[in-house]
Write a protein that holds these residues in place. Structure first.
Motif, PDB file in Angstrom:
ATOM      1  N   GLN A 175      -9.379   4.973  -1.500  1.00  0.00           N
ATOM      2  CA  GLN A 175      -9.747   3.648  -0.992  1.00  0.00           C
ATOM      3  C   GLN A 175      -8.520   2.801  -0.656  1.00  0.00           C
ATOM      4  O   GLN A 175      -8.658   1.716  -0.073  1.00  0.00           O
ATOM      5  N   LEU A 235      -8.100  -1.122   1.510  1.00  0.00           N
ATOM      6  CA  LEU A 235      -7.972  -2.400   0.813  1.00  0.00           C
ATOM      7  C   LEU A 235      -7.308  -3.443   1.697  1.00  0.00           C
ATOM      8  O   LEU A 235      -6.388  -3.139   2.453  1.00  0.00           O
ATOM      9  N   LYS A 236      -7.778  -4.670   1.561  1.00  0.00           N
ATOM     10  CA  LYS A 236      -7.242  -5.772   2.367  1.00  0.00           C
ATOM     11  C   LYS A 236      -6.283  -6.659   1.581  1.00  0.00           C
ATOM     12  O   LYS A 236      -5.565  -7.477   2.158  1.00  0.00           O
ATOM     13  N   GLN A 272       0.829  -1.199   0.000  1.00  0.00           N
ATOM     14  CA  GLN A 272       0.000   0.000   0.000  1.00  0.00           C
ATOM     15  C   GLN A 272       0.868   1.257   0.000  1.00  0.00           C
ATOM     16  O   GLN A 272       0.607   2.206  -0.752  1.00  0.00           O
ATOM     17  N   GLN A 328      -9.126  -8.684  -3.216  1.00  0.00           N
ATOM     18  CA  GLN A 328     -10.190  -8.398  -2.238  1.00  0.00           C
ATOM     19  C   GLN A 328     -11.566  -8.774  -2.771  1.00  0.00           C
ATOM     20  O   GLN A 328     -12.421  -9.243  -2.025  1.00  0.00           O
ATOM     21  N   THR A 358      -6.846  -3.017  -8.253  1.00  0.00           N
ATOM     22  CA  THR A 358      -6.256  -4.236  -7.715  1.00  0.00           C
ATOM     23  C   THR A 358      -5.897  -5.133  -8.895  1.00  0.00           C
ATOM     24  O   THR A 358      -6.499  -5.041  -9.969  1.00  0.00           O
ATOM     25  N   VAL A 416     -10.317   1.131  -8.370  1.00  0.00           N
ATOM     26  CA  VAL A 416     -10.677   1.775  -7.102  1.00  0.00           C
ATOM     27  C   VAL A 416     -10.160   3.212  -7.112  1.00  0.00           C
ATOM     28  O   VAL A 416      -9.289   3.571  -7.907  1.00  0.00           O
TER      29      VAL A 416
END
Length: 272
Positions: free
Chosen positions: A227, A231-232, A118, A236, A139, A223
């Protein structure tokens, strides 16, 4: 995940995906025996697919015709023919040899955590901004993130690829603890390789909204930059969850992307 689920996914998100496919040559990743079986790339019309567009062979001399997906019918029929992934060129058909974007693929090495990736994406954005270039984020549908930069289609692939490489080399030189400009797993343990190689002629990148042929079947989702911290992971969203997510989105996070045209001439000089 069954093939019918993938077909239904592409049918349900066609309105979002087709603008990213429109007027671009496409490469297809096919999985005849499922995503755990052997996969193969298809760039040319070796087998017929209903509604799939065959392009003029003159676009790429001494090669077979390229393919394009420009309708819901073509998208769905491809999925029915075991196509899992759609990868697009960086140029459009009308100006096939002059890319209108370049892509920086943030590819994490062993030991790179998601927060590190990130941070790397934000640093990439800042670097591009300092060069006078606005960028958009999606992503990858796998482990990484894609930073996409729309450009005025004036220069050839060699010049654009060389510029993207110069950006990556500069970042690896300025922040060597985080970035590496050389491929190979041994070179990037604990670091991020920013892959610029997809910016060459005939190279492709997974299209926005394309599924990925990996366990879980993640989706490459556009995205907004704000955001990023939420984000994970790069996968995602999956073909099982992306459609519901999109149904709640009131605005296109890439709305500004479509009309943005920016020359890289000044940025090339800044990095020289």
């Amino acid at each position: 995940m069954r093939k019918i689920d993938l077909v239904h996914y592409y049918e349900s998100i066609a309105q979002w995906m087709l603008p990213h496919l429109k007027n671009r040559p496409v490469s297809l990743v096919r999985a005849p025996t499922g995503i755990t079986g052997q996969l193969f790339f298809q760039k040319h019309p070796e087998s017929k697919m209903p509604a799939m567009k065959e392009l003029d062979p003159a676009l790429w001399p001494e090669h077979a015709a390229l393919l394009a997906v420009d309708s819901v019918e073509a998208l769905v029929s491809a999925a029915q023919m075991n196509v899992v992934e759609f990868h697009t060129w960086n140029s459009k058909i009308a100006r096939i040899n002059q890319p209108d974007r370049f892509v920086l693929d943030l590819d994490p090495g062993e030991g790179v955590t998601w927060p590190m990736l990130q941070e790397a994406a934000e640093l990439t954005r800042v670097m591009l901004s300092e060069l006078g270039l606005e960028s958009w984020l999606k992503t990858s549908g796998g482990k990484g993130l894609h930073v996409v930069v729309p450009i005025t289609p004036k220069l050839g692939f060699d010049e654009v690829k060389a510029f993207s490489q110069a950006v990556v080399k500069h970042m690896a030189r300025v922040i060597p603890s985080k970035f590496v400009a050389v491929m190979g797993s041994k070179n990037r343990v604990g670091k991020i390789f920013i892959d610029y190689l997809r910016n060459g002629h005939g190279q492709t990148t997974a299209c926005a909204f394309s599924a990925r042929s990996r366990p879980g079947m993640g989706v490459s989702m556009p995205v907004a930059w704000d955001q990023l911290r939420e984000l994970k992971g790069g996968a995602q969203w999956t073909i099982a969850t992306a459609r519901e997510y999109l149904s709640f989105q009131k605005e296109d996070p890439w709305s500004g992307y479509w009309k943005k045209r920016q020359a890289i001439t000044r940025a090339i000089k800044l990095l020289a």
